[in-house]
Design a protein around this motif. Structure first.
Motif, mmCIF file in Angstrom:
data_model
loop_
_atom_site.group_PDB
_atom_site.id
_atom_site.type_symbol
_atom_site.label_atom_id
_atom_site.label_comp_id
_atom_site.label_asym_id
_atom_site.label_seq_id
_atom_site.Cartn_x
_atom_site.Cartn_y
_atom_site.Cartn_z
ATOM 1 N N MET A 75 -105.861 59.396 9.519
ATOM 2 C CA MET A 75 -106.226 58.791 8.097
ATOM 3 C C MET A 75 -106.681 59.926 7.390
ATOM 4 O O MET A 75 -107.049 59.902 6.163
ATOM 5 N N HIS B 232 -105.294 62.913 6.603
ATOM 6 C CA HIS B 232 -104.153 63.192 6.044
ATOM 7 C C HIS B 232 -103.699 62.596 4.872
ATOM 8 O O HIS B 232 -103.672 61.274 4.845
ATOM 9 N N ALA B 233 -102.811 63.114 4.080
ATOM 10 C CA ALA B 233 -102.126 62.376 2.867
ATOM 11 C C ALA B 233 -100.941 61.655 3.374
ATOM 12 O O ALA B 233 -100.851 60.611 2.710
ATOM 13 N N GLU C 121 -109.964 54.498 -2.680
ATOM 14 C CA GLU C 121 -108.964 54.754 -1.592
ATOM 15 C C GLU C 121 -107.986 53.728 -1.505
ATOM 16 O O GLU C 121 -108.607 52.428 -1.495
ATOM 17 N N VAL D 296 -104.044 52.512 0.832
ATOM 18 C CA VAL D 296 -102.926 53.032 1.619
ATOM 19 C C VAL D 296 -101.648 52.146 1.561
ATOM 20 O O VAL D 296 -101.819 50.750 1.432
ATOM 21 N N SER E 129 -98.589 64.322 -2.498
ATOM 22 C CA SER E 129 -99.974 64.653 -1.657
ATOM 23 C C SER E 129 -101.109 64.018 -2.354
ATOM 24 O O SER E 129 -102.094 64.691 -2.872
ATOM 25 N N THR F 24 -103.142 57.046 0.643
ATOM 26 C CA THR F 24 -102.502 57.419 2.042
ATOM 27 C C THR F 24 -101.053 56.694 2.189
ATOM 28 O O THR F 24 -101.133 55.573 1.985
#
Length: 819
Positions: free
Chosen positions: A17, A19-20, A106, A108, A133, A138
């Motif tokens: 998590m 990382h992009a 944030e 996902v 990126s 994410t």
């Protein structure tokens, strides 16, 4: 799911998590989606799940689904997302990326299953999203097959984390725990056998663990029980026709995807949904799980020989047409398609074919029937060519001569095969130093006016083997280089014909090399610069590479290190730009030369000096032999160096056309003997090399050894002055001593530069983090600085060290004692 395995995967996801992009690539049955969903739910992440279907390969439909998913995790961007038009152009994708980048929370986005995507427009959309990126979003990409996204991330410098089948497999301890959870006790040994048999694949192991009716003792025969599972779950309930289909498909190791075109819709759908069939759409093949394949092969007796042959022919033909030649070849031979098998071998025989692959091709060619070889002399020629690549040249000449006589007796009308045989004989005779090689080339060119079908490319002629081949060395005969030059001038037109009209300027190369070896350095440089221009103008990269190799050599023998390093840099640049990765070995070899020139043995590429346990051909040993010998000398492994040089001497004595290489053997061995104090043997080898060189004015190999040769000449003057010409001794001594002074200065400068690289304390810290494998984001989090600041430091570190990437920076830093 077994608890230990669950916690281990959670740890991986937690680390990922940072990382992009998170790539999760594994076949069905690894619990990918379930574990990701559980992880996100437990941590109450703001996520959207985009579950893909085949209809997502329509951009219009998929665009709506994507925007809907993004709207779930970015509700405040609803109006902006709604206003977006279909991405007919990259500009619309850029607008979407800009909206996502404006998101402050944030989130996902899970893409599941990416392997279903085949539409280029949809794939292009996701490639752009990955390259963006995002800082706050994410991307978790779940795929049932390996993708090229990892390579894309590396190329675009995107921070990513890859979780593959290796990480998701159950360990033997986890398997044992899984059975215990289901109230079945198995030993560690049994668990290890089950794990190995199923490669830690969670799905079948979970099924096996749930079979409560199986008592503990039955696990001593785990293979039998696994096959029972295959029978009960994946065979028993199928129709007779389906069973036969599965048995047929298990006959071969790899199935082409196009095989589905020959199946009806019902069978195709069965395979697409079968848990033991894995589809690699990228490579266009289907794999069957190994244990299941073994199970199905147990029923092969149900097939007739005709049915088996028909399946293998069908699969082999498809693989052959789609150019999967290595997979097709064994099947072509097993199913009797010998013409296609021979054609496949010819196509696989390239200038870059390595020893192991050549050995594989030769072993396959041995399966051709004797009757076929009798009727098809091209197939016999092919086997001879493979022997040549394997270094079995002592067996080739009589076979070729016999084949040629047989065809001439039959008065064959196939002039092409006669030309190919003469061409092959010319190569053998050339290596042996026989003048008859030139006559064979001329005959071959008359039989092959349109060029050689099999050897019509310049690469194998220019770079496959040592270039400077001479007529057999005759002791006491002077000016052999000049005679050889005239021969090459005469034969160059014939070689041009054989190469389909491409002139590789054999005569000019030979003249340039003569200038180099006779120490006419200015003339040599001019000639090689002319060849460099020709190579660029004619777009023949092999000419460019060889010309630059000799310009590098000239730089070293003149003591001009910067010139040599510039040529090496240009060689590396050309290899990368044109993706000529088959010549990475040449680049490594030249890198080794410069490192040994500076006596910096730690900078010699490992591939030049590492011991290999696999079988090598003599050519593989010879190719790097002198580099390895010089490395051994500089690292004081003198007896190892002598053993290697003795082996090289045996090779070059047989192949007399390489007598200049034999001279190098004697020079390096003389130096080695001088270093262990055996002056008698040192003088013996120096005298032998002197006799080969003196009448031909070859002096560069001696001068290039600098201080070692200066010391050797001193020994000769003291112990055996009468065996050498005084003028020759004085010339070599003076030139070698002059180069020794230049090289000594360069070595001191190099040592000083190695010690004077200075990094700020912060850059040293970040360099150490890079060595640990941390990403820029992880370093930023650990050091409490911005990611952009870290990336700036990394860029400066590369500049300070002269590195091109992380691995290069770490290697240089270690060699300089910075970490």
């Amino acid at each position: 799911m077994e608890e230990n395995h669950k916690h281990r995967v959670e740890g991986l996801l937690k680390q990922a998590m940072h990382h992009a992009v998170i790539l999760i690539e594994a076949a069905p049955g690894y619990g990918k989606s379930e574990q990701v969903k559980a992880f996100l739910n437990e941590r109450k992440k703001n996520y959207a799940w985009l579950r893909l279907r085949k209809m997502d390969n329509h951009l219009f439909f998929h665009w709506k689904q994507l925007l809907k998913a993004l709207n779930e995790i970015m509700p405040e961007k609803k109006e902006a997302l709604h206003a977006l038009s279909m991405p007919d152009e990259p500009a619309q994708i850029a607008e979407l990326i800009e909206i996502i980048e404006m998101n402050d929370e944030e989130a996902v986005l899970v893409i599941d299953d990416y392997s279903l995507l085949t539409d280029q427009k949809v794939l292009f959309l996701y490639e752009n999203l990955i390259e963006a990126s995002f800082e706050k979003l994410t991307l978790i990409v779940i795929s049932s097959r390996k993708t090229e996204l990892g390579r894309l991330c590396i190329k675009s410098n995107v921070s990513f984390y890859l979780i593959g089948e290796e990480e998701l497999r159950l360990s033997s301890k986890e398997v044992q725990s899984l059975f215990k959870k289901n109230r079945l006790s198995i030993t560690q040994e049994q668990a290890e056998k089950l794990t190995e048999k199923w490669y830690g694949w969670p799905l079948p192991l979970s099924i096996l663990a749930e079979q409560h009716t199986m008592a503990d003792e039955t696990y001593t025969g785990s293979l039998e029980k696994i096959q029972q599972l295959c029978y009960f779950y994946l065979y028993r309930n199928y129709s007779k026709q389906t069973k036969k289909l599965l048995i047929k498909l298990a006959l071969v190791d790899v199935l082409p995807l196009k095989l589905l075109d020959s199946l009806d819709e019902e069978d195709r759908e069965l395979l697409e949904n079968h848990p033991m069939f894995f589809f690699d759409y990228k490579k266009g093949v289907i794999h069957i799980q190994e244990t299941y394949k073994e199970f199905l092969r147990g029923y092969q007796a149900k097939l007739s020989d005709t049915e088996k042959k028909a399946v293998m022919q069908l699969v082999a033909t498809i693989l052959f047409k789609q150019n999967d030649l290595e997979e097709a070849l064994p099947l072509l031979l097993k199913s009797g398609l010998q013409d296609q098998a021979v054609e496949a071998i010819w196509q696989l025989m390239t200038p870059t074919t390595d020893y192991n692959q050549t050995l594989f091709l030769f072993e396959q060619s041995k399966l051709l029937s004797k009757e076929y070889l009798e009727e098809h002399p091209r197939a016999e020629l092919q086997r001879v060519s493979l022997l040549f690549f394997l270094g079995k040249t002592d067996r080739i000449e009589p076979i070729l001569t016999e084949l040629l006589e047989k065809l001439e007796d039959k008065a064959t009308s196939d002039k092409e095969i006669l030309g190919e045989i003469h061409f092959m004989l010319s190569r053998i005779m050339s290596m042996k130093g026989e003048v008859s090689s030139l006559e064979h080339i001329k005959i071959a060119s008359t039989y092959l006016p349109d060029g050689s079908r099999y050897w019509g490319e310049p690469a194998p002629i220019i770079l496959k083997a040592s270039w400077l081949r001479l007529p057999r060395y005759e002791k006491g005969v002077n000016d052999q280089l000049i005679k050889a030059q005239k021969m090459y001038e005469a034969v160059n037109p014939s070689i041009t014909i054989l190469l389909k009209g491409r002139n590789i300027y054999v005569d000019r190369f030979f003249a340039a090399e003569i200038a180099y070896y006779t120490f006419k350095i200015k003339e040599a440089k001019v000639r090689f610069l002319e060849l460099l221009y020709i190579g660029k103008n004619d777009q023949i990269p092999e000419i460019i590479l060889l010309a630059r190799e000799y310009l590098l050599r000239i730089g070293l023998v003149k003591g001009e290190l910067q010139e040599a390093q510039n040529q090496l840099k240009e060689i590396g640049k050309l290899i990368n730009e044109l993706e000529l990765y088959q010549y990475n070995g040449l680049h490594a070899q030249l890198t080794g030369w410069i490192a040994l020139y500076l006596q910096s043995v730690k900078d010699v590429p490992s591939r030049m000096i590492e011991e290999s346990t696999r079988e090598k051909s003599k050519w593989e040993i010879v190719r790097n032999g002198f580099t390895q010998a010089r490395y051994m000398i500089q690292t004081y492994d003198f007896w190892e160096a002598i053993a290697l040089l003795n082996y090289l001497e045996e090779v070059y004595r047989v192949y007399s056309g390489h007598w200049l290489s034999l001279m190098y053997v004697k020079i390096y061995r003389a130096i080695t003997y001088s270093k262990i104090g055996n002056r008698e043997l040192a003088i013996r080898d120096l005298e032998a090399s002197y006799e080969m060189s003196f009448g031909n004015n070859i002096i560069t190999p001696f001068i290039g050894c600098a201080g070692d040769m200066r010391y050797l000449i001193q020994i000769a003057r003291e112990d055996a002055q009468e065996k050498f010409d005084d003028t020759w001794l004085d010339l070599i001594f003076t030139k070698a001593k002059g180069l020794e002074r230049k090289v000594g200065t360069l070595r001191k400068q190099n040592d000083a530069e190695n010690q004077t690289v200075k990094l700020t304390p912060r850059r040293k810290e970040i360099l150490q983090d890079l060595a640990k494998g941390l990403t820029a984001e992880e370093i930023a989090e650990q050091r409490h600085i911005a990611v952009t600041t870290v990336r700036t430091h990394i860029k400066n570190i590369y500049g300070d060290l002269g590195a091109v990437n992380r691995a290069d920076a770490v290697r240089i830093a270690v060699s300089k004692g910075l970490i």
